[in-house]
Design an enzyme around this catalytic site. Sequence first.
Site, mmCIF file in Angstrom:
data_model
loop_
_atom_site.group_PDB
_atom_site.id
_atom_site.type_symbol
_atom_site.label_atom_id
_atom_site.label_comp_id
_atom_site.label_asym_id
_atom_site.label_seq_id
_atom_site.Cartn_x
_atom_site.Cartn_y
_atom_site.Cartn_z
ATOM 1 C CG ASP A 17 -106.085 -66.430 77.193
ATOM 2 O OD1 ASP A 17 -105.075 -65.835 77.602
ATOM 3 O OD2 ASP A 17 -107.157 -65.843 76.927
ATOM 4 C CB CYS A 70 -109.982 -59.264 76.800
ATOM 5 S SG CYS A 70 -108.604 -59.336 77.973
HETATM 6 O O1 LIG Z 1 -102.227 -63.490 72.472
HETATM 7 P P1 LIG Z 1 -103.147 -62.321 72.426
HETATM 8 O O2 LIG Z 1 -104.021 -62.354 71.203
HETATM 9 O O3 LIG Z 1 -102.438 -61.010 72.601
HETATM 10 O O4 LIG Z 1 -104.120 -62.419 73.711
HETATM 11 C C1 LIG Z 1 -104.938 -63.546 73.889
HETATM 12 C C2 LIG Z 1 -105.719 -63.461 75.158
HETATM 13 O O5 LIG Z 1 -104.844 -63.260 76.286
HETATM 14 C C3 LIG Z 1 -105.514 -62.436 77.240
HETATM 15 O O6 LIG Z 1 -105.432 -62.987 78.518
HETATM 16 P P2 LIG Z 1 -104.783 -62.158 79.772
HETATM 17 O O7 LIG Z 1 -105.110 -60.701 79.617
HETATM 18 O O8 LIG Z 1 -103.295 -62.452 79.764
HETATM 19 O O9 LIG Z 1 -105.447 -62.760 81.001
HETATM 20 C C4 LIG Z 1 -106.936 -62.270 76.752
HETATM 21 O O10 LIG Z 1 -107.807 -63.281 77.207
HETATM 22 C C5 LIG Z 1 -106.727 -62.316 75.258
HETATM 23 O O11 LIG Z 1 -107.892 -62.559 74.516
#
Ligand SMILES: O=P(O)(O)OC[C@H]1O[C@H](OP(=O)(O)O)[C@H](O)[C@@H]1O
Length: 348
Positions: free
Chosen positions: A208, A139
């Site tokens: 998350d 991701c």
């Molecule tokens: O806070 P940071 O480290 O940037 O992101 C943390 C997590 O948030 C994202 O979720 P999504 O893409 O919003 O569903 C991903 O799962 C990623 O690992």
Amino acid sequence: MSMDSDQPDTDVTVAPAVAETADDIAEMRIRGAATIADAAAEALAVQAERSEAETPAAFREQLRAAARTLYETRPTAVSLPNALRYVLRGMEGETVSELRGSTTSRAAEFRDDLEQAQATLGEIGANRLRDGDVVMTHCHSTDALSCIEAALEDGKHIEAIVKETRPRKQGHITARQLRELGVPVTLIVDNAARRYLDDADHVLVGADSIAADGSVINKIGTSGLAVNARERGVPVMVAAQTIKLHPDTMTGHTVAIEMRDEHEVLPEDERAEIVGDGTDSSAEPAADDDDDGLTVENPAFDVTPPRHVDAIVTERGQFPPESIVTLMRELFGETTDEPWERGRGRDR
Ligand SMILES: O=P(O)(O)OC[C@H]1O[C@H](OP(=O)(O)O)[C@H](O)[C@@H]1O
């Protein structure tokens, strides 16, 4: 942490900019747990600045309504309610002007702290990366990228194997940002991860939410990657600021896993290729008019058990997952009530 939807709506104006931010979060134009928290704090500050409330009570109710609107967008990243709780707890004053000032400065303080925490976390995480290491990512995580950026600033050469991350392909964002940092990138489809783990020195992901038992809730596919990494002997490092610690899990609550729209996985035209468009008379008749017999599931997150995680890196240091609960108790105590629920629901 549930919202009580049976409560009657009060006549409260939420600033259009707050509704826009909420929509951007729900539609993932604003995404990533830390970025969502930052946007939510900013939105509360905007609500405070633009409020035309004439009484302190009306001002407070507007801020709570704004927080509820933001809260109801996506359920899994606890950084969102943690941000809302933090800002609302700083809403103090006897007059509207005082309330406005305390709320906006609390939001600004939160956003500064968030940025600082990510930088500090990056420096700590970088200590785990050696010159010449290859990291495999899943991701797109700003916390994880902060570790790589700090390692580069330390003069280390780092390379990356970047998983595409279906269905929304946030791996492309990771690949772009790593290339901007000059990191050599190998982009792979998710199904190729096990094969390429032999070339990786670390799996590096974000989170998350982190549960009290050290479980890591992150983008769907993280748990399978972690199991494969353990089998291959590749350490799994989770970069997660303390804003990702989920206080409700200390009292036995589980983390809600968001189920997203099936069209992210299967657009209408591709569905028609599978089930036909209804003109094939030899096809099995559908059970009823709305049911073509094909179900598509799209969970956005999964849960990686602590035994498959080597370290959770926060701005307060790195922790084995099993000991993260001590940090959670220190930071949150045992309180999990939501200030935006006061006057409604269970706190009334
Ligand atoms: O806070 P940071 O480290 O940037 O992101 C943390 C997590 O948030 C994202 O979720 P999504 O893409 O919003 O569903 C991903 O799962 C990623 O690992």
